[in-house]
Design a protein around this motif. Structure first.
Motif, short mmCIF file in Angstrom:
data_model
loop_
_atom_site.label_atom_id
_atom_site.label_comp_id
_atom_site.label_asym_id
_atom_site.label_seq_id
_atom_site.Cartn_x
_atom_site.Cartn_y
_atom_site.Cartn_z
N VAL A 147 0.83 -1.20 0.00
CA VAL A 147 0.00 0.00 0.00
C VAL A 147 0.87 1.25 0.00
O VAL A 147 0.70 2.15 -0.83
N GLU A 148 1.82 1.27 0.90
CA GLU A 148 2.72 2.42 0.95
C GLU A 148 3.43 2.59 -0.39
O GLU A 148 3.54 3.69 -0.92
N LYS A 149 3.92 1.48 -0.92
CA LYS A 149 4.61 1.55 -2.20
C LYS A 149 3.70 2.13 -3.27
O LYS A 149 4.07 2.98 -4.06
N LEU A 150 2.45 1.64 -3.26
CA LEU A 150 1.49 2.08 -4.24
C LEU A 150 1.31 3.60 -4.18
O LEU A 150 1.34 4.29 -5.19
N PHE A 151 1.15 4.10 -2.95
CA PHE A 151 0.95 5.53 -2.82
C PHE A 151 2.18 6.29 -3.29
O PHE A 151 2.08 7.33 -3.93
N LYS A 152 3.34 5.73 -2.97
CA LYS A 152 4.56 6.39 -3.43
C LYS A 152 4.57 6.45 -4.94
O LYS A 152 4.90 7.47 -5.54
N ILE A 153 4.17 5.36 -5.59
CA ILE A 153 4.18 5.34 -7.05
C ILE A 153 3.17 6.33 -7.62
O ILE A 153 3.49 7.17 -8.44
N THR A 154 1.92 6.24 -7.14
CA THR A 154 0.91 7.13 -7.72
C THR A 154 1.27 8.59 -7.45
O THR A 154 1.13 9.44 -8.33
N ASN A 155 1.77 8.87 -6.26
CA ASN A 155 2.17 10.26 -5.99
C ASN A 155 3.32 10.68 -6.89
O ASN A 155 3.34 11.80 -7.41
N ALA A 156 4.28 9.77 -7.07
CA ALA A 156 5.42 10.09 -7.93
C ALA A 156 4.94 10.37 -9.35
O ALA A 156 5.33 11.36 -9.98
N VAL A 157 4.04 9.47 -9.86
CA VAL A 157 3.52 9.67 -11.21
C VAL A 157 2.85 11.03 -11.32
O VAL A 157 3.07 11.79 -12.25
N ARG A 158 2.04 11.37 -10.32
CA ARG A 158 1.36 12.66 -10.34
C ARG A 158 2.36 13.81 -10.36
O ARG A 158 2.22 14.76 -11.13
N ASN A 159 3.37 13.73 -9.51
CA ASN A 159 4.32 14.84 -9.43
C ASN A 159 5.14 14.98 -10.70
O ASN A 159 5.30 16.08 -11.23
N VAL A 160 5.65 13.84 -11.19
CA VAL A 160 6.43 13.89 -12.42
C VAL A 160 5.55 14.44 -13.55
O VAL A 160 5.95 15.31 -14.31
N GLY A 161 4.31 13.96 -13.61
CA GLY A 161 3.38 14.44 -14.63
C GLY A 161 3.21 15.94 -14.55
O GLY A 161 3.25 16.65 -15.56
N LEU A 162 3.07 16.44 -13.34
CA LEU A 162 2.88 17.87 -13.14
C LEU A 162 4.09 18.65 -13.63
O LEU A 162 3.97 19.67 -14.31
N ILE A 163 5.28 18.16 -13.28
CA ILE A 163 6.51 18.83 -13.72
C ILE A 163 6.60 18.82 -15.23
O ILE A 163 6.88 19.85 -15.86
N VAL A 164 6.31 17.65 -15.83
CA VAL A 164 6.39 17.55 -17.29
C VAL A 164 5.40 18.51 -17.94
O VAL A 164 5.73 19.24 -18.87
N VAL A 165 4.16 18.54 -17.43
CA VAL A 165 3.16 19.43 -18.01
C VAL A 165 3.61 20.89 -17.88
O VAL A 165 3.52 21.67 -18.83
N ALA A 166 4.13 21.24 -16.71
CA ALA A 166 4.59 22.62 -16.53
C ALA A 166 5.70 22.94 -17.52
O ALA A 166 5.69 23.98 -18.18
N GLY A 167 6.65 22.01 -17.66
CA GLY A 167 7.76 22.22 -18.59
C GLY A 167 7.25 22.39 -20.01
O GLY A 167 7.64 23.31 -20.72
N LEU A 168 6.31 21.52 -20.39
CA LEU A 168 5.79 21.60 -21.75
C LEU A 168 5.00 22.88 -21.96
O LEU A 168 5.03 23.46 -23.04
N ALA A 169 4.31 23.32 -20.93
CA ALA A 169 3.55 24.57 -21.05
C ALA A 169 4.50 25.72 -21.34
O ALA A 169 4.25 26.56 -22.21
N VAL A 170 5.63 25.75 -20.62
CA VAL A 170 6.63 26.79 -20.87
C VAL A 170 7.13 26.71 -22.31
O VAL A 170 7.21 27.71 -23.02
N MET A 171 7.43 25.48 -22.76
CA MET A 171 7.88 25.26 -24.13
C MET A 171 6.84 25.78 -25.12
O MET A 171 7.16 26.44 -26.10
N ALA A 172 5.57 25.44 -24.84
CA ALA A 172 4.50 25.85 -25.74
C ALA A 172 4.43 27.37 -25.82
O ALA A 172 4.31 27.95 -26.90
N MET A 173 4.52 28.02 -24.66
CA MET A 173 4.49 29.49 -24.63
C MET A 173 5.62 30.03 -25.49
O MET A 173 5.44 30.95 -26.28
#
Ligand SMILES: Nc1ncnc2c1ncn2[C@@H]1O[C@H](COP(=O)(O)OP(=O)(O)OP(=O)(O)O)[C@@H](O)[C@H]1O
Ligand SMILES: Nc1ncnc2c1ncn2[C@@H]1O[C@H](COP(=O)(O)OP(=O)(O)OP(=O)(O)O)[C@@H](O)[C@H]1O
Ligand SMILES: [Mg+2]
Ligand SMILES: [Mg+2]
Lengths: 305, 228, 228, 305
Positions: free
Chosen positions: A167-193
């Motif tokens: 369970v703990e591992k799972l949360f770590k993974i889903t949270n990591a996916v969410r955070n990495v996703g957020l960073i990637v989206v932010a980075g891409l948004a800057v690129m798009a701008m």
């Protein structure tokens, strides 16, 4: 502004989209690329979120009881667990049901291996399945249940399981996916701008002479800006429409073709209803804003003639 | 109407194009600006419609102090000045008709007015039949005449024309000059830079001669020439 | 050297710019092309250096059949023709010096040669001191003289000049004409479109008059004028 | 071509990068954006691949024996399994070892629950751990092992387990990830091509007049192309260098910050050594090619003057 002037601006803006053929196409291209990437990540994020909550909802605690615990004691423990505020539901799983479930999980071939363990030969303990309201509280609740032993000399609880740290591992993974996703989206948004502002700067650069001439003939800044504004909205909205169409068509195709494979794994994509309106709406608004921003804000620099 | 007091113009690269120019041009005057190539004639005209700002000195046009003009006010000052640029400056993607009508759209004239007046001035410069051509489809002289049409379309109170006949044959040039004179008679101030000796010497007007950035001669009903 | 047999030119929009033009210009001739605005003078010149191709007819320049010229050969034909374009066509991002030296780099001249010759022709047109300025920093006449410098820098065997004095004062114009005459004396064919009556009537040469796309007059040592 | 002309082309090409300030910047931007996206997906792909092979290598078959199977029989079965060609390694896991492993997998708190099951009370069967060469053959090998029962009246094999279908699921997931990744990369590559070709077309459009003038002065096509070629290489290589720097810096940061969290899950990113050279090399070559392609192929259209 006269009404006829407004009509003129809209007409000019529309004409300019075609007059500047390639430039319009390029701006639209930038917007499509940017929104497409953003859209892909939005869909990804929606699905990760859905998957995460699906998995989270499946997180349960299993409480094993000592062999031979009496029914009265079982009922008592059931009540005690039910009293823990975080607990949503307690279900008693008798050892017979446990064996049945075990069998169902096995291959048909291997099921016969469990023959002969029925009834009095059943080596499994009775158990409870406990669901909690907030999956992140699982570890806490497990400890509270274990603590029931402390107030009972019989130590009726054999063990409490909730996936041995998965369970703990799972949360770590889903949270990591969410955070990495957020960073990637932010980075891409800057690129798009960057991408769009570059395209716009190039467009404006090509039309700097045009703007200068307009100013020298006596056009006010707002007079020059209006057609650019209309042009921007048209390009942005059209670009967003194209992107939405591509994305949603592609997504529906993805759902259709993977339905069978992933269905087996009980994984399900977020449905078109969930995704469609949200994506299309967001992209259209963003497209219009990008278009307007691109075509008007950057004009400012060249208006000082 | 146009007043210059001790005007200097130094370009960013250090070129001094005008030095201590003092001139008053009254309402309804017709002035030729003459001088050798690179003397500062175009610079003189650019100051009037504020494409360039003076580096030093006082300049007023139609009562506006050009040096201290607010950005917001510039378009309205320019609307009273019709300009024929030495390099035409037509919008390459617009047709001849659109290049002219554009100047009227800017002042928010009515649609009917725009149609009527635009065709009228295209006719005056003899290019009604080329209304639908874009600049790349026009000869040098035709482009120049479109530029002239655009300058006069709004009946401005001042016309600033930088070599308006440079690419025209003598006959067409005379046609344009007749047009300008008629406009002048109706009350318009005209400032025209030119190299055309024949025109200056035939159609006698005030002549301001510039050489190396200074006014070397300023005669009413003068002749072409700039040597002191 | 330049031979036109029944040349027609119709632009894509349907404008007939030249109709049945027959002309032979020999090696080392000096020809004025005159005619009203829009007559077809620039079109006539554009055919010679192959900016446009004839719609019909036979055209040969320096022995090359221009109509059937292979793409690969075009640059080499052009290198023997120096062109002064009516609209200058200077590269806006290059300095005056670079605009001229560029034409020499194209023919792979040596670095030393390029330096020497470029400064020489800039001096000839009187713009040595403006070598470092980009076109936007030059007056109209100065840009025109850079265009002339570029046309003569490679000592071409033909010079095609489209109104090379359109933006020049009479004095500078005479300077340019003297330059062209000198080059002509040294053996260069010169074809020059012009509206300058004074020059044509003073410096008497062959005059070809074009009107509405046809040659209406062709006289050795003729006068300015094109009415039949 | 004279040597001095070559020098001239290189000089001109370099100058042009600066002369066309914004245009160069925009082209470089397009290349950076495209390569960046490609790079992210390459890194992702490398990691998925690594993860997949890690997981695949962990796929084992567990063979359970009937309680009380004699040592001779055990040795015999061991030999029979070893003879299957796909099998890499067979390890005997006695019931004592099995219990020990079970204990290690439990929380320290819960380990006491297994007290009293030692020695003769041990309810676990003896077992074999079987590794195979090709993880995709696991199901097949499992069947062959099960078939040993057929030639033995004692039916000594109680069951064969290899994750109850999780292996198949795993392969479906990793294959799906790979395929989706491939489609996404292909889609993005097309987008990148479009983006760059658009930028190039805009650049060329802005310089069409320039090219026309050069041609009218007598420049050959190759003379015009060379500086564009040099310009393209410079822009492409520089863009790729910037992208590589950003990507690799970002990646090393990602590795560093997630080291602790993911280390717990035994998940490991592909190392900088694995990724660095490959990414940088691929991007530089691609950047140069894109730059050259952009600046030369598209010039062709405007050379026909
Ligand atoms: N690219 C083009 N497409 C269509 N029509 C054109 C094009 N170029 C020129 N024309 C037309 O062809 C005619 C001849 O043009 P040309 O430029 O040869 O005239 P010109 O004699 O040089 O005039 P000017 O003295 O004004 O320069 C004109 O009517 C012009 O409008
Ligand atoms: N933007 C500029 N930057 C630097 N120098 C300039 C600029 N514009 C003009 N000049 C220089 O200023 C001087 C005057 O230029 P101007 O254009 O006023 O001359 P002109 O009298 O109009 O000449 P022409 O008859 O050739 O058009 C010239 O030497 C020119 O090179
Ligand atoms: Mg001037
Ligand atoms: Mg012409």
């Amino acid at each position: 502004m006269r009404f006829s002037t407004l009509v003129r601006h809209i007409r000019e803006g529309t004409k300019n989209v075609f007059r500047n053929g390639w430039m319009s196409f390029a701006s639209m291209g930038s917007i499509i690329v940017s929104l497409f990437i953003l859209g892909v990540f939005m869909i990804l994020a929606l699905n990760v979120d859905k998957l995460a909550s699906q998995i989270e909802n499946q997180v349960e605690i299993r409480v094993y009881l000592q062999l031979g615990t009496e029914q009265a004691k079982i009922d008592d423990i059931n009540r005690q667990i039910g009293r823990i505020p975080e607990v949503k539901k307690v279900t008693f799983v008798s050892k017979e049901e446990g064996l049945q479930r075990l069998k169902e999980n096995l291959d048909p071939d291997a099921q016969s291996a469990l023959d002969g363990y029925e009834n009095e030969n059943n080596p499994l303990p009775d158990a409870f399945d406990v669901e909690v309201f907030d999956p992140q509280k699982v570890a806490d609740v497990a400890k509270q249940i274990q603590a029931i032993n402390a107030s009972d000399a019989d130590q009726p609880i054999l063990g409490v399981k909730y996936g041995q740290g998965t369970v703990e591992k799972l949360f770590k993974i889903t949270n990591a996916v969410r955070n990495v996703g957020l960073i990637v989206v932010a980075g891409l948004a800057v690129m798009a701008m960057f991408l769009i502002s570059t395209t716009v700067k190039m467009t404006i650069l090509a039309r700097r002479r045009e703007i200068a001439i307009m100013k020298l003939v006596g056009a006010t800044n707002s007079f020059i800006r209006w057609p650019f504004f209309v042009e921007g909205v048209l390009i942005g909205v059209f670009g967003a429409a194209v992107t939405s169409a591509i994305l949603l068509y592609g997504y529906s195709w993805l759902i259709r073709t993977t339905q069978y494979d992933l269905g087996l794994m009980l994984i399900k994509f977020a449905s078109m209803q969930d995704v469609g309106g949200f994506i299309a709406g967001t992209l259209l608004v963003l497209g219009a804003l990008l278009g307007i921003w691109g075509s008007t804000v950057s004009v400012r620099k060249y208006l000082k003639v | 109407m146009i007043e210059m007091h001790d005007i200097w113009k130094t370009y960013p690269d250090g070129t001094v194009a005008l030095q201590s120019v003092n001139v008053v041009i009254d309402r309804n005057e017709f002035v030729y600006i003459v001088g050798p190539s690179g003397a500062g004639k175009s610079t003189f005209m650019k100051l009037i419609y504020r494409e360039e700002v003076p580096s030093k000195g006082q300049l007023s046009v139609n009562g506006f102090n050009i040096g201290k003009l607010k950005q917001r006010k510039i378009p309205y000052v320019r609307r009273n000045i019709g300009v024929v640029f030495q390099d035409y400056r037509l919008l390459p993607k617009l047709t001849a008709y659109e290049n002219v009508s554009f100047a009227m759209e800017v002042i928010e004239a009515s649609k009917r007015q725009i149609r009527r007046r635009t065709m009228e001035v295209l006719d005056l410069v003899g290019l009604k039949h080329k209304a639908g051509s874009v600049p790349a489809q026009l000869s040098g002289g035709e482009q120049q005449r479109i530029a002239i049409a655009r300058a006069i379309v709004n009946n401005p109170s001042v016309i600033v024309a930088d070599e308006p006949t440079g690419n025209l044959d003598p006959e067409t040039s005379w046609g344009i000059m007749k047009l300008l004179e008629e406009i002048h008679f109706r009350g318009t101030t005209i400032v025209m830079a030119t190299h055309n000796k024949e025109i200056v010497n035939t159609l006698r007007k005030r002549v301001i001669a510039i050489e190396r950035g200074t006014i070397v001669r300023d005669e009413p009903r003068g002749e072409y020439g700039y040597e002191i």
